[in-house]
Design a protein around this motif. Structure first.
Motif, short mmCIF file in Angstrom:
data_model
loop_
_atom_site.label_atom_id
_atom_site.label_comp_id
_atom_site.label_asym_id
_atom_site.label_seq_id
_atom_site.Cartn_x
_atom_site.Cartn_y
_atom_site.Cartn_z
N LEU A 34 0.84 -1.19 0.00
CA LEU A 34 0.00 0.00 0.00
C LEU A 34 0.88 1.24 0.00
O LEU A 34 2.02 1.21 0.43
CB LEU A 34 -0.90 0.04 1.25
N ILE A 35 0.31 2.37 -0.46
CA ILE A 35 0.96 3.67 -0.31
C ILE A 35 0.01 4.60 0.41
O ILE A 35 -1.22 4.46 0.32
CB ILE A 35 1.37 4.30 -1.66
N GLN A 36 0.56 5.56 1.13
CA GLN A 36 -0.28 6.52 1.83
C GLN A 36 -0.82 7.57 0.86
O GLN A 36 -0.07 8.08 0.02
CB GLN A 36 0.50 7.23 2.94
N PRO A 37 -2.11 7.91 0.97
CA PRO A 37 -2.68 8.97 0.13
C PRO A 37 -2.47 10.33 0.80
O PRO A 37 -3.38 10.89 1.41
CB PRO A 37 -4.16 8.60 0.07
N THR A 38 -1.26 10.86 0.69
CA THR A 38 -0.94 12.09 1.40
C THR A 38 -0.64 13.25 0.45
O THR A 38 0.09 14.17 0.80
CB THR A 38 0.28 11.87 2.32
N ASN A 229 18.09 19.69 -1.46
CA ASN A 229 18.83 19.33 -0.25
C ASN A 229 19.02 17.82 -0.20
O ASN A 229 18.23 17.11 0.42
CB ASN A 229 18.08 19.82 1.00
N PRO A 230 20.04 17.32 -0.87
CA PRO A 230 20.23 15.86 -0.95
C PRO A 230 20.65 15.20 0.36
O PRO A 230 21.03 14.03 0.36
CB PRO A 230 21.31 15.71 -2.03
N ALA A 231 20.52 15.93 1.46
CA ALA A 231 20.76 15.33 2.78
C ALA A 231 19.48 14.70 3.33
O ALA A 231 19.51 14.03 4.36
CB ALA A 231 21.28 16.38 3.76
N LYS A 232 18.34 14.90 2.64
CA LYS A 232 17.08 14.33 3.11
C LYS A 232 16.28 13.76 1.95
O LYS A 232 16.56 14.04 0.78
CB LYS A 232 16.26 15.38 3.86
N LYS A 233 15.29 12.94 2.28
CA LYS A 233 14.46 12.30 1.26
C LYS A 233 13.59 13.32 0.53
O LYS A 233 13.20 14.34 1.10
CB LYS A 233 13.52 11.26 1.93
N MET A 234 13.27 13.01 -0.73
CA MET A 234 12.27 13.78 -1.44
C MET A 234 10.95 13.64 -0.71
O MET A 234 10.56 12.53 -0.34
CB MET A 234 12.15 13.28 -2.89
N SER A 235 10.26 14.74 -0.48
CA SER A 235 9.05 14.71 0.35
C SER A 235 8.01 15.70 -0.15
O SER A 235 8.35 16.81 -0.59
CB SER A 235 9.40 15.02 1.81
N LYS A 236 6.74 15.28 -0.03
CA LYS A 236 5.63 16.17 -0.40
C LYS A 236 5.53 17.36 0.54
O LYS A 236 5.02 18.41 0.18
CB LYS A 236 4.31 15.39 -0.37
N SER A 237 5.98 17.16 1.77
CA SER A 237 5.84 18.21 2.78
C SER A 237 7.02 19.19 2.80
O SER A 237 7.05 20.10 3.63
CB SER A 237 5.70 17.57 4.17
N GLN A 241 9.25 23.41 -2.70
CA GLN A 241 8.64 22.48 -3.64
C GLN A 241 9.47 22.28 -4.90
O GLN A 241 9.15 21.42 -5.73
CB GLN A 241 7.21 22.92 -3.98
N SER A 242 10.55 23.05 -5.05
CA SER A 242 11.47 22.78 -6.16
C SER A 242 12.29 21.53 -5.90
O SER A 242 12.99 21.05 -6.78
CB SER A 242 12.42 23.97 -6.35
N SER A 243 12.19 21.00 -4.68
CA SER A 243 12.95 19.80 -4.32
C SER A 243 12.30 18.51 -4.81
O SER A 243 12.93 17.46 -4.79
CB SER A 243 13.10 19.73 -2.79
N SER A 244 11.03 18.59 -5.23
CA SER A 244 10.29 17.37 -5.59
C SER A 244 9.74 17.46 -7.01
O SER A 244 9.20 18.50 -7.41
CB SER A 244 9.12 17.15 -4.61
N ILE A 245 9.86 16.37 -7.73
CA ILE A 245 9.25 16.23 -9.06
C ILE A 245 7.98 15.42 -8.90
O ILE A 245 8.00 14.34 -8.31
CB ILE A 245 10.19 15.50 -10.04
N TYR A 246 6.87 15.93 -9.43
CA TYR A 246 5.59 15.24 -9.28
C TYR A 246 5.13 14.60 -10.59
O TYR A 246 5.46 15.08 -11.68
CB TYR A 246 4.52 16.21 -8.76
N LEU A 247 4.34 13.54 -10.44
CA LEU A 247 3.86 12.78 -11.59
C LEU A 247 3.12 13.67 -12.59
O LEU A 247 3.17 13.45 -13.79
CB LEU A 247 2.93 11.65 -11.11
N ASN A 248 2.42 14.70 -12.08
CA ASN A 248 1.64 15.56 -12.97
C ASN A 248 2.33 16.88 -13.30
O ASN A 248 1.71 17.81 -13.82
CB ASN A 248 0.25 15.83 -12.37
#
Length: 369
Positions: A34-38, A229-237, A241-248
């Motif tokens: 499962l994945i969390q719907p967050t 910031n490659p010292a931490k995981k990619m995160s929605k939170s 928001q330039s740190s994350s690439i989104y499916l859409n």
């Protein structure tokens, strides 16, 4: 209803704890995740989970069952607003399907639509020690406290919600209510799978052998890190928001985000060194995962790259191509909620057929039926 091949697979699966392949499953296996719907699905979610689900469906032999969906009960630990969670559930299912997970080849559902998860969770809570939960590291990461922190510390106890601490027990119930033989997870969740096996063993010892010990499928993708910031995981939170690439994300947005990605001051050939070159190593991991190649093969393929601009341009091209059709399909699906409802309704019925039978047998063993 169990087939004889499934019973054989359950017995056989208890002999090996970890599998390092998304193929070579025995006929009759049951694979669960499962994945969390967050919120919107980002590149790390896609490469760490959804792409693996798609690849698993390509490789499973006939007679193998795959159950995938949303861990919406788990998402309550973050106390989202009702309307946000409601929309995120649709978004998660749309992203799963858009990622190439064919709902005709698997059971796709929301965790909360199968109440047997929560009922088995209580049975497991009664046989799980606080000490075992205290040793888990994920709740400490969520609270941003050190690995040495202790739930019995008054300050830590005061800031820890029970649901965050007991999250792994519900996760064990999620898996074992289906007597799953295999569970694909990233390395950060492998500790929870060990606890799942421990809970299964405790139940089997206390009430009689019933649960298989599910095997961990360690997904091949390395942890995808934040671009800024490659010292931490990619995160929605992430506040940036330039740190994350989104499916859409569209092509221009993806290009802009990779242009801003942190690399280093070392020019010349690409190398993979997560310690001294975490930004570059993260980009290599992304390309490697999308192209289904080892890190070593990817570095060799990138021998033509001589500067960071070339590397960023290339990873942009790779990700845009990977997400192009998926983004279009996601946008169509998210606007067809009736279709998503139909998929999840069918999935709920299929999941409950397995879960209700297993729970009844568990309750008989415990003395509740």
């Amino acid at each position: 209803m169990y087939k004889s091949t499934l019973k054989h697979a359950l017995r056989k699966s208890s002999t090996v704890a970890t599998v390092n392949s998304l193929s070579n499953f025995e006929a009759g296996s049951r694979i669960f995740s499962l994945i969390q719907p967050t919120g919107a699905v980002h590149l790390g979610n896609y490469l760490g989970a959804l792409k693996n689900w798609k690849d698993i469906l390509k490789n499973v032999p006939e007679g193998t069952e795959c159950l995938f969906g949303t861990a919406d009960l788990h998402s309550l630990t973050q106390t989202p607003k009702a309307e946000t969670l409601h929309e995120n559930r649709y978004g998660a299912i749309a992203a799963i399907i858009a990622s190439g997970v064919d709902p005709k080849k698997c059971t796709l559902f929301h965790q909360s639509s199968v109440p047997e998860h929560a009922e088995l969770y209580w049975i497991f809570t009664c046989i799980t020690s606080i000490g075992a939960l205290n040793r888990m590291t994920q709740w400490k990461l969520k609270l941003l406290v050190s690995d040495a922190s202790d739930i019995f510390d008054e300050k830590v106890m005061g800031q820890t919600k029970a649901g965050v601490l007991q999250y792994p027990v519900l996760q064990a119930a999620d898996i074992l209510i289906y007597n799953a033989t295999h569970v694909p997870v990233g390395e950060d969740q492998s500790q929870h799978l060990e606890l799942t096996r421990s809970i299964a063993q405790t139940f089997n010892h206390t009430y009689g052998k019933y649960f298989t010990l599910p095997r961990t499928i360690l997904t091949p993708t390395k942890k995808i890190l934040a671009l800024r910031n490659p010292a931490k995981k990619m995160s929605k939170s992430d506040a940036d928001q330039s740190s994350s690439i989104y499916l859409n994300d569209d092509a221009a947005t993806i290009a802009r985000k990779f242009k801003k990605a942190v690399t280093d001051s070392i020019q010349g050939p690409v190398t993979f060194d997560p310690e001294t070159r975490p930004g570059v190593a993260n980009i290599v991991s992304i390309i490697s995962a999308i192209q289904d190649k080892s890190v070593e093969e990817t570095v060799s393929d990138l021998s033509w790259v001589q500067n960071h601009k070339q590397l960023k341009d290339y990873v942009t091209e790779v990700v845009v191509e990977e997400f192009k059709d998926k983004s279009d399909l996601y946008n169509r699906l998210i606007n067809d909620k009736a279709y998503i409802d139909e998929i999840c309704s069918n999935g709920k019925e299929q999941a409950r057929e397995i879960a209700s039978k297993n729970l009844l047998e568990v309750k008989q063993l415990v003395g509740l039926a």
